[in-house]
Structures are given as structure tokens and as C-alpha cells.
Design an enzyme around this catalytic site. Sequence first.
Site, PDB file in Angstrom:
ATOM      1  N   HIS A 190      33.636  27.261  45.459  1.00 26.36           N
ATOM      2  CA  HIS A 190      34.501  28.011  44.551  1.00 26.36           C
ATOM      3  C   HIS A 190      35.894  27.749  45.387  1.00 26.36           C
ATOM      4  O   HIS A 190      36.755  27.929  44.715  1.00 26.36           O
ATOM      5  CB  HIS A 190      34.177  29.487  44.537  1.00 26.36           C
ATOM      6  CG  HIS A 190      33.201  29.524  43.412  1.00 26.36           C
ATOM      7  ND1 HIS A 190      33.310  30.116  42.088  1.00 26.36           N
ATOM      8  CD2 HIS A 190      32.033  29.380  43.464  1.00 26.36           C
ATOM      9  CE1 HIS A 190      32.090  30.072  41.645  1.00 26.36           C
ATOM     10  NE2 HIS A 190      31.296  29.646  42.288  1.00 26.36           N
ATOM     11  N   ASP A 236      44.266  27.567  47.238  1.00 28.54           N
ATOM     12  CA  ASP A 236      43.266  28.326  46.556  1.00 28.54           C
ATOM     13  C   ASP A 236      42.425  27.272  45.755  1.00 28.54           C
ATOM     14  O   ASP A 236      43.010  26.401  45.419  1.00 28.54           O
ATOM     15  CB  ASP A 236      43.887  29.168  45.519  1.00 28.54           C
ATOM     16  CG  ASP A 236      43.209  30.330  45.092  1.00 28.54           C
ATOM     17  OD1 ASP A 236      42.043  30.438  45.083  1.00 28.54           O
ATOM     18  OD2 ASP A 236      44.068  31.524  44.526  1.00 28.54           O
TER      19      ASP A 236
HETATM   20  C1  G6P Z   1      36.329  34.766  46.680  1.00 26.21           C
HETATM   21  C2  G6P Z   1      35.034  33.887  46.942  1.00 26.21           C
HETATM   22  C3  G6P Z   1      33.777  34.626  46.364  1.00 26.21           C
HETATM   23  C4  G6P Z   1      33.837  36.238  46.807  1.00 26.21           C
HETATM   24  C5  G6P Z   1      35.070  36.803  46.423  1.00 26.21           C
HETATM   25  C6  G6P Z   1      35.219  38.237  46.678  1.00 26.21           C
HETATM   26  O1  G6P Z   1      36.576  34.377  45.284  1.00 26.21           O
HETATM   27  O2  G6P Z   1      34.928  32.606  46.335  1.00 26.21           O
HETATM   28  O3  G6P Z   1      32.480  34.123  46.902  1.00 26.21           O
HETATM   29  O4  G6P Z   1      32.734  36.604  46.268  1.00 26.21           O
HETATM   30  O5  G6P Z   1      36.298  35.970  46.844  1.00 26.21           O
HETATM   31  O6  G6P Z   1      34.937  38.130  47.944  1.00 26.21           O
HETATM   32  P1  G6P Z   1      34.010  39.221  48.834  1.00 26.21           P
HETATM   33  O7  G6P Z   1      34.029  38.907  50.418  1.00 26.21           O
HETATM   34  O8  G6P Z   1      34.448  40.607  48.516  1.00 26.21           O
HETATM   35  O9  G6P Z   1      32.745  38.990  48.325  1.00 26.21           O
END
Ligand code: G6P
Length: 479
Positions: free
Chosen positions: A158, A366
Site C-alpha cells: 500500500h 504517499d
Molecule cells: C497506512 C498503512 C496501513 C496501516 C495504516 C494505519 O495506511 O499503509 O497498513 O494500517 O497506515 O497505521 P497503523 O500503524 O495505525 O496500523
Amino acid sequence: MSRLIIVSNRVALPTDNKPASGGLAVGLLGALEQSGGLWFGWSGDIVSGSRAASGPLVQHRNGVTYATVGLSRRDYDQYYKGFSNAMLWPTFHYRIDLARFDRKEYAGYRRVNNLLAQQLIPLLEPDDVIWVHDYHLLPFADALRAAGIRNRIGFFLHIPFPAPQVLTTIPPHEDLVKAMCAYDLLGFQTHSDLTAFRDYIEREAGGSVAPDGTAKAYGQVVRGGVYRIGIFPDDVAAQASRPENRKPVLELKQGLAGRKLIMSVDRLDYSKGLVERFRAFERLMEMSQSRQGDVSFVQIAPPTRSDVHTYQQIRERLEYEAGRINGRFSSLNYAPIHYLNRGFDHRMLMSLFRASDVGFVTPLRDGMNLVAKEYVAAQDPADPGVLVLSCFAGAASELSGALIVNPHDIDGMAEALDHALSMSLPQRQARQRENLAALHRYNLGAWRDDFLTDLYACPIVAVDATDSAVPQASASALA
Ligand code: G6P
């Protein structure tokens, strides 16, 4: 039809009063509902070591099965907080100055990937198709393969994939890329991410990339593709015009007393370019006296990963910048920046987007940035706002109707804000049509279906006489 197994670090487990609302969760749940299967990953809880090892908690919600596991404190510190978020996240976002390598954390990262794989294995059936998500789980397929799992396994990244010059600053880069080659299919957000991966294969790994894009390295064959993640624009438009949100939006408008509104929503992350964004807004005020008192900037930034040092630093920095700029330009009845460190209901955010004049989305780097896409989808076609978007967001390659800016160019961003705030209605409408068409051309469903079609088309891994796993269709090419 084969069952689909989704694996991600966090699992979007709906609760009774909070159904899955984020676009990605909705898209993936749609696929799970069609094919059956389950969503597996970390529950988000830190638990005792014995509970972490006691196997996944399996729950059924709204027709979907979820299997979640807790992490012990040590696993959380080394795998999530450490290698994933203090090394991979900054490096993959080109912030090697913020990256911190620790061998023990890398060992923990590999260990937790193995542990999670071991917990998933008893739930697997022979023809399940496994779709793994994001940087926490780069070596997950490698762990499954080592345990003899031969199912098709795909991976979608992602976030950006960095150029080899940056990737190689991670001491175990070779080990990581080698592990990534255990997947059947690797999905990236943009062509530059895929190109960076292929460059690594050719220049660092001594491998090759065939004209059809298949990479061969470390005795393995892996397919790669670009799948630009999208949203369901009609759903966002419906959320944005919900009658339930009319009251808070009216209250906001009243508070603005006719001022224009610039809006931004991001996790509080240094990759989002918030300091530069605040400075660009400040420059807008400096450039034009008439803008002072005439425009408000709402930045919503819920804190995340707050136990990682670099996140504490960026939070302090932003508090300082917001206070400084407000101190400079506020009057008794006007504060230019509204900086809110809390989350909002997704549907409410979409209504706020619709009520604003400019969406200001300027990450330094991003993978895609779905906020930019949501901003566009939330607009009223009769009177749309303007999107000001960083050239370093994956979404910039699709949203040609946005004003594209370089987030390192403070003056350039201030000029773009000024341009957006004074744009005529026909110009705004033309840009909106262009952006909206892009969202409809390739939505979240197309992203998901394209990836899964390519994954289902991958040859099943067979085991040859020497017990090295080779895809059946490519076995002769490898020999
Ligand atoms: C980004 C990453 C995700 C992640 C999200 C929230 O979008 O690509 O994989 O779940 O951030 O971050 P966190 O560390 O809170 O899961």
C-alpha cells in the site's frame, strides 16, 4: 470457487455500533462475501506471551469470518513499533534520516511473520488463495512456503516501494527482497514503484525481468503488476450528502461567517508534509493581505503510532507551527488554523469535504492517498471545491484535474491555494468532471478484481524432486 484468505497487520473487525466504513475494508469485505474465506491478522491488542501463542480467535460478523491474534509486548515492540514503523515505514517513504535499524528488531520482525504464518496454517484449505497486505508482512509468504504451503499467495504494497539506492540502506535488504520473491504476485500502487522493484531485481539481485514483467531472482519466479487502489465514488458521494450531517455542516458554515474553507485530513505522520503545508498556508497569508481574515484552514490529524519517537517529534513540531501561525494572524474573532488531533466519523468527514472550497493534500511521499480521491468524490458537481495535490502522491498520476504541487515548494503551494480559492465556477466544474471520470474509470472494485484475476491466473506451485518449489508452468524455463 477457491476461498479467499486476506491477511493484514490490522484487521478491520466491525463492531455492533461501528460497521466497517473505510473504503478498503468495504472493498475487501465485498470480495470475502463473494468467495467465502476469512480475514486474518493482529487484533490490535497486546497480550501475555502465553495468550499470544494460544491460537487465533475466530469470530463471525455480518457473514464474514475473522481470525485475530494478540501480540506479546516484545513482539509488538520489535515487529510493529520497531522494524515495521521505525525502519521500513520511513525508508519506504524516502526518509532515511528518520530510519533506525536494530538487528534484534529485524529478528523480531521475521519471528512474528513466522509466528503469524504458523497461526494461519491450521485454518487453510488446499485451494485457498491468500492475499497479503502491506509492509509489515513482506516475508509472510516465505514463512508459509518454508512450512510447505503451496497455495497461491499474492501481496499488495500500500505504500511506495523505494528506488534501489534508498532500499539498500536497509541492512537486510537482500533478505527482504528474496523473501518477497516467495510470493506469486506482487502488486504495487504505481509504475514507479514497480520499476523500482524491477531495478532492484536486475541491478542488485542479479536477476532478470522478462518482457511480460515476470521477475526471476534467487531461484524464484514472481509476477509483478500495478494496481492503483481506488474508492467507490458513488458511496462517498452518498455519504457526503447525508441529511444527518446537514446540522453540523451548517454550524461549521455559520462559524466561518462567509470565509472560504481549506480542508485537510491525514493521520499525524511525518510523511504527510504537514509542516510544509502549514507554512504554505502562512505564505498565502503573507502574500495577500486580503486573504487574512478571509480564509480558514482546518487540519484534522488524529495521532497514530504515538509511542514511536519520530511521531512524538512531529506532533510537537506541528503544535508549535499551528500556535505560531495563529499567534501571527489571529484577531479577536478569527483564528486562521483549526488544528484538530482527533478522529471523526468517516461519513461526517465526507460532508465536511463537500462543504469546503479547497482540499489540500500534500504528502511528501504517499503510496496512493485515498483522501484525495474521497475529496473529489464528495464534491457537489454544481459547486465543486478544488483539489490541491502533491506530485508525490500516487493519486497524482490519475487526478489530472487537480492543481498539482511540489510539497517542498512553499511558494508554489501558496500560489496554488490562491489560484484554487479564486477559480471560476466553470473551471472548477471542468476539473471536477475530469477527476471524477478518473475515479469511475478505475474504482476500488476494479483494483480488487484485477489483482485477484491475476493472482488466480498464477500457476500453482508444485514441488519438484529436489523439493524446491517451482511454479508448474514455468518449471522448464527455470531448469
Ligand atoms: C497506512 C498503512 C496501513 C496501516 C495504516 C494505519 O495506511 O499503509 O497498513 O494500517 O497506515 O497505521 P497503523 O500503524 O495505525 O496500523
